[in-house]
Motif scaffolding. Structure first.
Motif, PDB file in Angstrom:
ATOM      1  N   ARG A 129     -47.407 -27.432 -25.760  1.00 31.86           N
ATOM      2  CA  ARG A 129     -48.169 -27.619 -26.973  1.00 31.86           C
ATOM      3  C   ARG A 129     -47.785 -28.971 -27.677  1.00 31.86           C
ATOM      4  O   ARG A 129     -48.662 -29.692 -28.061  1.00 31.86           O
ATOM      5  CB  ARG A 129     -47.830 -26.437 -28.039  1.00 31.86           C
ATOM      6  N   GLU A 130     -46.663 -29.285 -27.563  1.00 30.92           N
ATOM      7  CA  GLU A 130     -45.978 -30.845 -27.881  1.00 30.92           C
ATOM      8  C   GLU A 130     -46.660 -31.784 -26.976  1.00 30.92           C
ATOM      9  O   GLU A 130     -46.877 -32.915 -27.510  1.00 30.92           O
ATOM     10  CB  GLU A 130     -44.414 -30.800 -27.715  1.00 30.92           C
ATOM     11  N   GLU A 131     -47.126 -31.572 -25.812  1.00 25.56           N
ATOM     12  CA  GLU A 131     -47.367 -32.565 -25.004  1.00 25.56           C
ATOM     13  C   GLU A 131     -49.234 -32.783 -25.055  1.00 25.56           C
ATOM     14  O   GLU A 131     -49.703 -33.829 -25.156  1.00 25.56           O
ATOM     15  CB  GLU A 131     -47.169 -32.350 -23.565  1.00 25.56           C
ATOM     16  N   TYR A 132     -49.645 -31.660 -25.158  1.00 27.69           N
ATOM     17  CA  TYR A 132     -51.261 -31.477 -25.143  1.00 27.69           C
ATOM     18  C   TYR A 132     -51.864 -31.182 -26.566  1.00 27.69           C
ATOM     19  O   TYR A 132     -53.110 -31.438 -26.578  1.00 27.69           O
ATOM     20  CB  TYR A 132     -51.738 -30.586 -23.997  1.00 27.69           C
ATOM     21  N   GLY A 133     -51.193 -30.858 -27.591  1.00 24.94           N
ATOM     22  CA  GLY A 133     -51.831 -30.435 -28.804  1.00 24.94           C
ATOM     23  C   GLY A 133     -51.920 -28.960 -28.958  1.00 24.94           C
ATOM     24  O   GLY A 133     -51.650 -28.201 -27.971  1.00 24.94           O
ATOM     25  N   ASP A 134     -52.669 -28.751 -30.229  1.00 24.95           N
ATOM     26  CA  ASP A 134     -52.546 -27.215 -30.536  1.00 24.95           C
ATOM     27  C   ASP A 134     -53.925 -26.514 -29.744  1.00 24.95           C
ATOM     28  O   ASP A 134     -53.936 -25.468 -29.882  1.00 24.95           O
ATOM     29  CB  ASP A 134     -52.746 -27.316 -32.066  1.00 24.95           C
TER      30      ASP A 134
ATOM     31  N   TYR B  49     -55.046 -27.138 -26.609  1.00 25.27           N
ATOM     32  CA  TYR B  49     -55.228 -27.500 -25.076  1.00 25.27           C
ATOM     33  C   TYR B  49     -55.898 -26.657 -24.418  1.00 25.27           C
ATOM     34  O   TYR B  49     -56.664 -26.655 -23.457  1.00 25.27           O
ATOM     35  CB  TYR B  49     -53.934 -27.962 -24.567  1.00 25.27           C
TER      36      TYR B  49
ATOM     37  N   PRO C 235     -42.960 -24.132 -25.012  1.00 21.49           N
ATOM     38  CA  PRO C 235     -43.341 -24.769 -26.056  1.00 21.49           C
ATOM     39  C   PRO C 235     -43.535 -26.321 -25.980  1.00 21.49           C
ATOM     40  O   PRO C 235     -44.122 -26.800 -26.556  1.00 21.49           O
ATOM     41  CB  PRO C 235     -42.136 -24.531 -26.884  1.00 21.49           C
ATOM     42  N   ASP C 236     -43.179 -26.668 -24.905  1.00 18.58           N
ATOM     43  CA  ASP C 236     -43.421 -28.326 -24.240  1.00 18.58           C
ATOM     44  C   ASP C 236     -44.811 -28.612 -24.090  1.00 18.58           C
ATOM     45  O   ASP C 236     -45.234 -29.629 -24.264  1.00 18.58           O
ATOM     46  CB  ASP C 236     -42.665 -28.530 -23.088  1.00 18.58           C
TER      47      ASP C 236
ATOM     48  N   ASP D 171     -46.502 -20.330 -25.806  1.00 18.60           N
ATOM     49  CA  ASP D 171     -45.198 -20.947 -26.485  1.00 18.60           C
ATOM     50  C   ASP D 171     -43.775 -20.165 -26.472  1.00 18.60           C
ATOM     51  O   ASP D 171     -42.760 -20.813 -26.518  1.00 18.60           O
ATOM     52  CB  ASP D 171     -45.402 -21.028 -27.889  1.00 18.60           C
TER      53      ASP D 171
END
Length: 1312
Positions: A227-232, A234, A224-225, A220
């Motif tokens: 985590r936003e795209e694939y979830g916590d 991934y 950080p993108d 992150d």
């Protein structure tokens, strides 16, 4: 505070100012508690003496960033400081005099010496440990640090005795062979510190699903993108997938320090080699296939795209243009039945011949009479068809991609091994990628609190995890910001070259295993190395048939197949080898670069490159032109010149180690590389040139120069003619043996247009490191993510050096090569090469996708940007009435060298066509550039009777001239030039407005131009064979359409911007006269110096390095313009942008001072006594760039210019501004002197001015002067000036007289 927190607060810096930093070290040495090891640091009184000995690393340590005092100072070098020991002999010295073991196989590739350490004992051992940690992080491949302890001297005082106590526990002591406890105890000894005893060892293990939270937190930091795209979860999902599917292709590695996860590497060995080869040129890397030629093998045929770039010497020469005509001219000429009639007409037509001389008539022409040219237009076209068709061919070829680069498809045959019993008939084709030799880094991360330099160890770990692979690749998306760890690693990788039409938009980089685990060494060439060197040279000089899959090495007798630059390189290498072996005292050093096992003798390792070095005696001759930095640490040795350097691309990143070992073998501590930029001969290759720091030319070359006795070289005459040159148009690169440090932007910037504004911007980008505090302790390397989009042919035209004007004897004085800009912009071509550092794309923009930050180009490509810059700096363009019309073949406007070259060949087509009996060239314009072009026509075989100068009605231009200070306009001189050109026989028409073009039927070729007179509205129709526009360009319709479609806010066809050049889209910036500030300022912001505009733009982009001068919203730099005028006159104008506009008088109220002695000079002074303008017109070609120094200063500072002119002491301002006193004004540190004096007096001056007494300007000036003298400020200013003159006295060719130069002791009386 705990020890860990205290330790982290140590601040490590280098030597950035030798005088100031020497003061810090002297203060440290004054304390009785201070101890040291190495040579005694005491007894030095001057910084130059203390820093005279070379050191690779100099580290000063503070506890806090704001501390003035230091607590430690350390020096590291690649050889021990033992006076009698040559730098390249220390390995033999250790081997023969010390009891070494295999555990400590010290060699030049992995060993450096800790030569000096000054410290407070109370901070050790923490201080020592922190310095060693910093050093090992900086030096990735150094394994051992050696400290030489000299025998004890009993006569020394305790504070002068070296102290080595703190080394116990972290070092191993090696004793000499003659050491004996009973008989010989006081001897030299070596303290060896191993890297693993200092650097906290990172633990690597396979990542587990339960590590997800720690790993995601690490990633992150930079991404950080994800985590936003694939979830916590991934990472856990990928790890679990690997376990469930028993995936052998992916490897997940967690990196730990002190049992905490601080890093993560995701590796993948399932690289699609076929896709990689189809999209990138991988032939130089074995196509990423492990292949053994002595084993059974097959071949895999692959069809790939290729591109063949036409050599620069085949672009704009007369021979190249002649081939264009030979190929297609007859196809364009109509062979209808009318052709016979056309031929008959041609047989009887005649044309006035100018011969070899210019046809110039001094008689005035009668008033213009309009004729009806509409009749017989077909006949006129047939008479002109040949040269008009040539114009069409020039446009179609020179403005097409295919003329510069030819794309093609070729078949590659990739060999790969197969099992011995494999039969292709029975078993089919064996998969060619079964012997893959590459793996990929898929994802990389390092925690925010961990030093990113640990990431360099990740590569070694990655190769360890894949022992069967020799190559590692990493793919970097162009639409993302570079992460800290990836940016640090990029210095180790080599970029793969994409093939044309590549479907992969990412930047793919590769590194070889040997670059990480091999050790580099340099040694003098041996006689047995010559055959291998000749083989390397032969392969490098091979003619590559790019449409085939093999090289063709030209045999010796068929040298005509070898390109001329390759033949020149081969000849020089052969001659230098002969020189070196026949003359042992030759000034050349021929060294081989080897890579291999550090434990083996160096001569047994593989040769991966070679270098030719010689002393560089000409450095002082270039000081007037370039900012040379060699005096910063007072090196006394002669620097070296890299004549030629060849190196395999796998080892480019080891440039620091290579230069150090070259220094060790030759004794040089500074290296320069000179590459000619204005010569048609390609410079000799240097594969490490991008690993050297470019040297910036001075903004203005010094006009006062010292005369140096030129060194007489002892080399052969043949080498002398091949290597020495007299011109100053060279790009200089420099390596100071300091650690390399990259400088650049991490987010992608796209610039539209390659013009003078772009060149100023790129120059500031390139040398942005000059404002950094790291400049004096690093070798600064530009690393920029910048792409420039320009129209086809513009870049090639600017960098072409093979074009030859058939008329001009002096090519540098030809209009084609002449530039109106100042030396700051001119030198961007003559003294540097942007193509080494920036990417160029030849195309035009079709559309902007603001939401995706993408550009759609006319060639179909898409280009991502983080910041988009429109550099709209065209001076001339299409007149408004015809902007939406198709661009005719016989229309031109001249904004760059490519336009001039195209125009030259169009004119050549006219004057070489014997059937053209009455040509009509219309020049539409009225400014200085217009008359400059008419001078070009008159000097290039165009009779004045065939030229019509139509001057447009330009009320707005006259109003702007009165309101603003504009460099390329001068109403008074333009009126004289009008009369001059009319006297020469040029037809002149004034106050006309272009209404339309009339085309030949069925052709996009102008036959007539229609004008309307202002103010009476009369219509004038003129025949036209060539229409050249010098109409002032504001903004083109193509840019207007792009901006409107993108939704950029505009007003009255002007783009609205803020003070940082941002448009309504914060990621799009626009510079140029087509802009309008949202809040109109009370200062001039158009027609300003492009270098100052570029600096403000970079400031708006937040890309300026530290230690920059204070920022000002107003434009303070003068604007320079130069031109060639008719009858052999040269003109230069320097003018200052107006600081105030409203409530101020226009330019007609300024005081004009004029001199004339055959050369015209004019100086304009405003009501405050500030010189705002200098104009000179001379028949002698000379440099006038130095006049920029004097604009913006008060006339009293310029040696009482006004009073001397009034008393007629100044006969010529040209000579006046070249007198010896001007050296002070032109000194590089003069502006610093001005700032000091300003800071000294500004507060008091403001108080005096605010006393509220009512008085006029003259009385206020007298009062202020008297008060400043009464308060002793005048005396302080005088002392400051004298201190400046004393400090820089050796810089001046004409020494200034100082008080101590006289018999009277004025210095003591003045207390200075």
């Amino acid at each position: 505070m705990d020890n860990k927190a205290e330790e982290n607060q140590y601040i490590m810096t280098g030597i950035t100012n030798i005088e100031r930093d020497f003061g810090y070290i002297s203060t440290l040495l004054r304390w009785k508690e201070t101890r040291f090891f190495g040579p005694s640091p005491r007894g030095f009184y001057h910084a130059a003496d203390f820093f005279s000995e070379y050191a690779t690393q100099r580290i000063m340590v503070r506890k806090q960033p704001t501390d003035v005092t230091i607590i430690g100072y350390a020096e590291f070098s690649y050889y021990p400081l033992i006076g009698a020991l040559p730098p390249d002999c220390w390995t033999h010295w250790i081997k023969h005099h010390f009891c070494t073991t295999k555990e400590y196989a010290l060699n030049r590739g992995d060993t450096m010496f800790f030569t000096r350490f000054i410290f407070f004992p109370k901070y050790n051992p923490t201080l020592l440990h922190r310095i060693l940690v910093e050093f090992f992080h900086r030096e990735f491949k150094i394994r051992y640090v050696v400290i030489v302890q000299m025998p004890d001297d009993a006569d020394l005082r305790p504070e002068d005795t070296p102290c080595y106590d703190m080394l116990q526990g972290i070092s191993t002591v090696l004793y000499p062979r003659n050491f004996s406890v009973q008989r010989c105890r006081n001897v030299q000894r070596l303290h060896i510190i191993h890297r693993n005893n200092v650097i906290e060892r990172m633990r690597y293990r396979r990542a587990l699903p339960e590590d997800n939270d720690d790993i995601v937190e690490v990633i992150d930091v930079d991404r950080p993108d994800l985590r936003e795209e694939y979830g916590d979860f991934y990472i856990a999902e990928e790890l679990q997938k690997e376990i469930d599917e028993d995936d052998k292709n992916n490897t997940f590695i967690a990196c730990e320090l002190q049992h905490q996860t601080v890093g993560f590497i995701w590796l993948n060995n399932d690289v699609n080699i076929l896709t990689l080869i189809e999209n990138f040129e991988c032939e130089g890397f074995g196509n990423m296939i492990r292949f053994l030629p002595d084993k059974p093998h097959m071949e895999k045929p692959i069809i790939v795209s290729g591109i063949e770039t036409k050599p620069y010497y085949k672009l704009f020469t007369s021979e190249a243009i002649g081939k264009i005509y030979e190929q297609d001219l007859n196809k364009l000429i109509d062979h209808s039945d009318e052709g016979k009639q056309r031929s008959e007409v041609r047989m009887h037509s005649t044309r006035p011949s100018s011969g070899d001389q210019n046809v110039i008539s001094s008689a005035r022409r009668k008033k213009r009479v309009n004729f009806n040219y509409a009749d017989g237009s077909d006949k006129n076209f047939y008479l002109r068809e040949e040269y008009l068709r040539k114009m069409q061919l020039l446009d179609s070829y020179l403005k097409s991609h295919e003329y510069y680069q030819t794309s093609f498809r070729k078949r590659l045959r990739i060999p790969y091994n197969v099992p011995e019993l494999h039969s292709s008939y029975e078993d089919g084709d064996f998969p060619f990628d079964m012997h893959s030799n590459v793996f990929a880094i898929k994802l990389l991360g390092i925690s925010e609190t961990t030093d990113t330099r640990f990431a360099s160890r990740f590569i070694a770990t990655a190769f360890t995890a894949h022992p069967d692979r020799d190559y590692c690749i990493i793919s970097i998306p162009n639409n993302t910001r570079l992460s800290r760890s990836v940016a640090m690693l990029l210095g180790l990788f080599v970029n793969l070259v994409p093939r044309p039409g590549a479907e992969i938009d990412d930047t793919v980089c590769v590194i070889n295993r040997s670059a990480i685990f091999g050790h580099i060494g340099v040694m003098h060439i041996l006689s047995e190395d010559v055959p291998l060197i000749e083989k390397i040279v032969a392969s490098s000089c091979a003619v590559l048939n790019k449409r085939a899959s093999t090289f063709y090495v030209a045999p010796t007798k068929a040298s005509f197949l070898v390109p001329p630059e390759a033949q020149n390189e081969s000849n020089i290498i052969h001659n230098v080898l002969t020189e070196v072996f026949e003359h042992p005292n030759s000034e050349f050093s021929f060294l081989t670069i080897r890579c291999g096992d550090a434990t083996r003798p160096l001569e047994k390792n593989t040769i991966v490159g070679f270098v030719i070095v010689r002393p560089f005696y000409r450095l002082h001759e270039l000081e007037h032109k370039y900012h040379l930095m060699r005096n910063e640490l007072s090196f006394k040795q002669t620097p070296a010149e890299i004549v030629l350097l060849r190196l395999h691309s796998n080892y480019v990143w080891e440039s620091d180690a290579i230069f150090r070992q070259i220094s060790c073998a030759t004794g040089f501590v500074e290296f320069y590389c000179l590459q000619s930029t204005m010569s048609s001969v390609k410079p000799l290759p240097n594969d490490l040139v991008k690993q050297m720091q470019p040297i910036e030319p001075r903004e203005i070359a010094q006009i006062h120069r010292r005369e140096y006795k030129k060194h007489t070289s002892a080399i052969s005459e043949q080498l002398l003619t091949q290597l020495d040159f007299e011109n100053e148009n060279v790009a200089i690169y420099y390596h100071n043996l300091f650690p390399s440090k990259p400088f650049g932007n991490s987010e992608h910037i796209v610039i539209l247009g390659f013009n003078s504004m772009t060149r100023a911007l790129l120059r500031i980008f390139l040398f942005n490191f000059k404002n950094s505090s790291a400049l004096k302790c690093h070798c600064c390397l530009p690393r920029h993510r910048v792409t420039i989009i320009s129209s086809v042919g513009v870049v090639e035209g600017i960098y072409d050096r093979n074009f030859q004007c058939e008329v001009c004897e002096n090519q540098n004085d030809c209009y084609i090569n002449w530039e109106n800009s100042n030396s700051f912009i001119r030198d961007t071509i003559s003294c540097m090469d942007f193509r080494k550092y920036f990417s160029f794309v030849s195309s035009d923009v079709k559309k902007i996708k603001r939401d995706e930050r993408k550009l759609i180009l006319t060639n179909g490509c898409e280009l991502y940007y983080h910041s988009l810059i429109f550099a709209l700096s065209q001076r001339f363009g299409v007149p408004p009435a015809v902007q939406r019309c198709p661009r005719p073949t016989n229309y031109m406007h001249l904004n760059n060298r490519f336009d001039k070259i195209t125009l030259y060949y169009k004119l050549q087509a006219i004057w070489n066509d014997r059937n053209a009996n009455d040509i009509n060239i219309i020049v539409f314009g009225s400014r200085l550039g217009t008359f400059e072009f008419i001078n070009f026509l008159l000097n290039h075989k165009i009779p004045p009777l065939n030229i019509t100068l139509v001057m447009p009605w330009d009320a707005e231009g006259h109003a702007s001239y009165a309101k603003y200070n504009i460099s390329n306009m001068d109403i008074n001189i333009e009126l004289i030039l009008q009369e001059m050109t009319e006297d020469l026989g040029v037809k002149l028409e004034t106050n006309w407005i272009l209404k339309e073009w009339i085309y030949y039927q069925g052709e996009c070729i102008i036959s007539h131009a229609v004008f309307e007179h202002h103010p009476d509205g009369h219509i004038m129709t003129l025949p036209c064979d060539l229409f050249v526009s010098f109409h002032t360009h504001i903004i083109g319709t193509d840019v207007l359409d792009i901006m409107a479609n993108a939704g950029i806010e505009m007003q009255d066809s002007r783009i609205l911007i803020d003070e940082h050049f941002r448009t309504s889209d914060p990621n799009i910036f626009v510079v140029g006269n087509c802009t309008r500030l949202r809040v109109t300022p009370n200062h001039q912001y158009k027609h300003c110096a492009k270098d100052e505009i570029a600096a403000k733009l970079i400031h708006g982009l937040n890309l300026m390095e530290d230690d920059v001068v204070e920022y000002s919203e107003k434009y303070l730099l003068p604007v320079y313009f130069q031109a060639q005028l008719p009858l052999g006159y040269y003109m230069a104008k320097v003018i200052l942008p107006k600081r105030y506009i409203a409530n101020h008088l226009d330019n007609s109220y300024m005081l004009s001072l004029v001199t004339y002695d055959g050369n015209f000079s004019r100086v304009r002074i405003n009501v405050h006594g500030i010189v705002e303008e200098i104009v000179v017109v001379s028949q002698t070609k000379r440099s006038f760039d130095h006049l920029q120094y004097f604009v913006g200063h008060h006339e009293a500072l310029l040696n009482d210019l006004h009073a001397r002119w009034y008393l007629q002491e100044i006969k010529s301002f040209i000579d006046f501004f070249e007198e010896p006193w001007t050296e002070l004004i032109m000194h590089s540190e003069f502006n610093d002197l001005r700032r000091k004096i300003r800071m000294l007096t500004i507060d008091t001056a403001k108080k005096i001015m605010n006393w509220g007494q009512v008085m006029d300007r003259k009385a206020r000036k007298t009062f202020l002067k008297r008060q400043m003298a009464n308060l002793q400020y005048t005396s302080e200013v005088e002392k400051t000036l004298l201190r400046f003159l004393r400090k820089h006295r050796n810089d001046f060719i004409y020494p200034f007289a100082l008080p101590e130069d006289f018999h009277l002791n004025l210095a003591s009386k003045l207390n200075i």
